[in-house]
Design an enzyme around this catalytic site. Sequence first.
Site, PDB file in Angstrom:
ATOM      1  N   HIS A  52      -3.145  71.156 -27.553  1.00 55.44           N
ATOM      2  CA  HIS A  52      -2.879  71.735 -28.886  1.00 55.44           C
ATOM      3  C   HIS A  52      -1.957  72.984 -28.871  1.00 55.44           C
ATOM      4  CE1 HIS A  52      -4.552  74.120 -32.359  1.00 55.44           C
ATOM      5  NE2 HIS A  52      -4.841  73.065 -32.799  1.00 55.44           N
ATOM      6  N   ASP A  88      -9.458  74.710 -21.749  1.00 53.03           N
ATOM      7  CA  ASP A  88      -9.620  74.468 -23.269  1.00 53.03           C
ATOM      8  C   ASP A  88     -10.719  73.404 -23.599  1.00 53.03           C
ATOM      9  OD1 ASP A  88      -9.541  73.978 -25.931  1.00 53.03           O
ATOM     10  OD2 ASP A  88      -7.341  73.840 -26.205  1.00 53.03           O
ATOM     11  N   GLN A 131     -12.528  70.626 -27.884  1.00 49.72           N
ATOM     12  CA  GLN A 131     -13.119  69.554 -28.413  1.00 49.72           C
ATOM     13  C   GLN A 131     -14.143  68.825 -27.410  1.00 49.72           C
ATOM     14  OE1 GLN A 131     -12.455  68.623 -31.299  1.00 49.72           O
ATOM     15  NE2 GLN A 131     -10.727  69.697 -31.985  1.00 49.72           N
ATOM     16  N   LYS A 179     -16.743  73.932 -34.189  1.00 46.33           N
ATOM     17  CA  LYS A 179     -16.635  72.563 -33.968  1.00 46.33           C
ATOM     18  C   LYS A 179     -17.886  71.743 -33.397  1.00 46.33           C
ATOM     19  CE  LYS A 179     -11.520  73.402 -33.292  1.00 46.33           C
ATOM     20  NZ  LYS A 179     -10.791  72.670 -34.249  1.00 46.33           N
ATOM     21  N   CYS A 216      -1.584  70.016 -34.869  1.00 45.41           N
ATOM     22  CA  CYS A 216      -1.353  70.849 -34.253  1.00 45.41           C
ATOM     23  C   CYS A 216      -0.992  70.534 -32.668  1.00 45.41           C
ATOM     24  CB  CYS A 216      -2.078  72.274 -34.091  1.00 45.41           C
ATOM     25  SG  CYS A 216      -2.541  72.962 -35.728  1.00 45.41           S
TER      26      CYS A 216
HETATM   27  C1  LIG Z   1      -7.876  71.004 -28.276  1.00 43.20           C
HETATM   28  C2  LIG Z   1      -7.988  72.035 -29.061  1.00 43.20           C
HETATM   29  N1  LIG Z   1      -7.777  73.334 -28.581  1.00 43.20           N
HETATM   30  C3  LIG Z   1      -7.657  74.363 -29.462  1.00 43.20           C
HETATM   31  C4  LIG Z   1      -8.026  74.597 -30.936  1.00 43.20           C
HETATM   32  C5  LIG Z   1      -8.029  75.568 -31.625  1.00 43.20           C
HETATM   33  O1  LIG Z   1      -9.198  75.891 -32.229  1.00 43.20           O
HETATM   34  P1  LIG Z   1      -9.401  77.091 -33.180  1.00 43.20           P
HETATM   35  O2  LIG Z   1      -8.504  76.547 -34.441  1.00 43.20           O
HETATM   36  O3  LIG Z   1     -10.738  76.948 -33.505  1.00 43.20           O
HETATM   37  O4  LIG Z   1      -8.809  78.282 -32.624  1.00 43.20           O
HETATM   38  C6  LIG Z   1      -8.132  73.086 -31.507  1.00 43.20           C
HETATM   39  C7  LIG Z   1      -8.346  72.906 -32.798  1.00 43.20           C
HETATM   40  O5  LIG Z   1      -8.537  71.788 -33.412  1.00 43.20           O
HETATM   41  C8  LIG Z   1      -8.333  71.958 -30.510  1.00 43.20           C
HETATM   42  O6  LIG Z   1      -8.492  70.951 -31.016  1.00 43.20           O
END
Ligand SMILES: Cc1ncc(COP(=O)(O)O)c(C=O)c1O
Length: 398
Positions: free
Chosen positions: A114, A190, A193, A216, A356
């Site tokens: 992401h 990270d 998900q 999430k 993203c």
């Molecule tokens: C794999 C991953 N990392 C980071 C994020 C960023 O999360 P946030 O928008 O809650 O900061 C997301 C959001 O969809 C994501 O799917």
Amino acid sequence: MRIPEDVRRDIPLTSEVIYFDNTATSLTPKPVIEAMDEYYLRYRANVHRGVHRLSQMATHKYEESRKVVADFINARFEEVVFTKNTSESLNLVALGMEDIFRPGDRIVTTPYEHHSDLLPWQRLAGKKGLRLEFIEGDDGGNLDLSDAERKIRGAKLVAVQHVSNALGVIHEVEELGKMAEEEGAIFVVDAAQSAGHMEVDVRKLEADFLAFSGHKGPMGPTGIGVLYINEEFFEVFEPPLIGGGTIEDVDLDGYMPAEPPERFEAGTPNIGGAIGLAAGIRYIQKIGLDRIESQERKLVKRITEGLDELEVPWYGPRDLKKHAGVVSFNVPPLHPHDVAAILDERNIMVRSGHHCALPVIKKLGINGTVRASVHVYNSVEEVEIFLGVMEDLLRNLE
Ligand SMILES: Cc1ncc(COP(=O)(O)O)c(C=O)c1O
């Protein structure tokens, strides 16, 4: 609790729409809303500063929430820092660890991240003259682990997502963590998900830093996230934000930082958010992570089978053991946004676009995907309705 009936009863929106946009954010069960209401209605006060009983109560509940989060990811209490979201947590790591890097040092990540787990490293690499390298992988998101081993050798930092929000692939974070540990590389995960959908254990993963969002998988509110900092880094990690609440002592010549976790939380935190997140975690613990995982597996199996029957191309690993509750697909020649709009007309909420994760979309040579993503409250009946609507949509294209 009966799955998914009892969870659906706690989430009124599930009776109004088919919500398949859980990767973006999940729906909120009543106990989470009630916990936050209780804070706002009964003990609304700031934390850490007051002697009066409302402040004492707010502090107690806020810190109790930290304990819930710590137990949830098998961390120590002091290692849990509340942030705004995953994006902020990952940015903080990149900013706070800046000083350990020397020109030519290498950061290793994957091409599937992401943007929130890519841009902070790109910027850091540009600023400090570092090399950013990407572990090879196929179009399904499967990583080449021997390439990972080669690239991680001698790397300074390794940053990987547990689960891809674009492809649904579950990466081998435990193996990658071991490789990083053997090389003495800092390991950043990270878990945006994965947290709330499957086990996330910072010790098993050998994570030095781990980030996730409350809104999430854990079914908490927006505006609250977590940064896990392994205690070994308490003195190395330079808090990018300082000020109110982060000090032991201050005079005009300087300051002495407070002990963690206060050292890393500048200003008034999202108190209601932390309390809501803890309520969300308790809620999913009551359901059980194993049951959440098996419900999502059942749904993904049926979605992918159904899309195969309809000859709709979908992305991500074919091996469903490696496929989390996220299914990206396309209906050529329609644009993903058009498909999402048609599904919305039939009361089905899906995401469309680049998610993203533009490098993933570019690697696949497409302009985006439609993404159906599930949580434990989604039902097989909803999947069947979705597949029926997809069949209609395809028929109308002929
Ligand atoms: C794999 C991953 N990392 C980071 C994020 C960023 O999360 P946030 O928008 O809650 O900061 C997301 C959001 O969809 C994501 O799917």
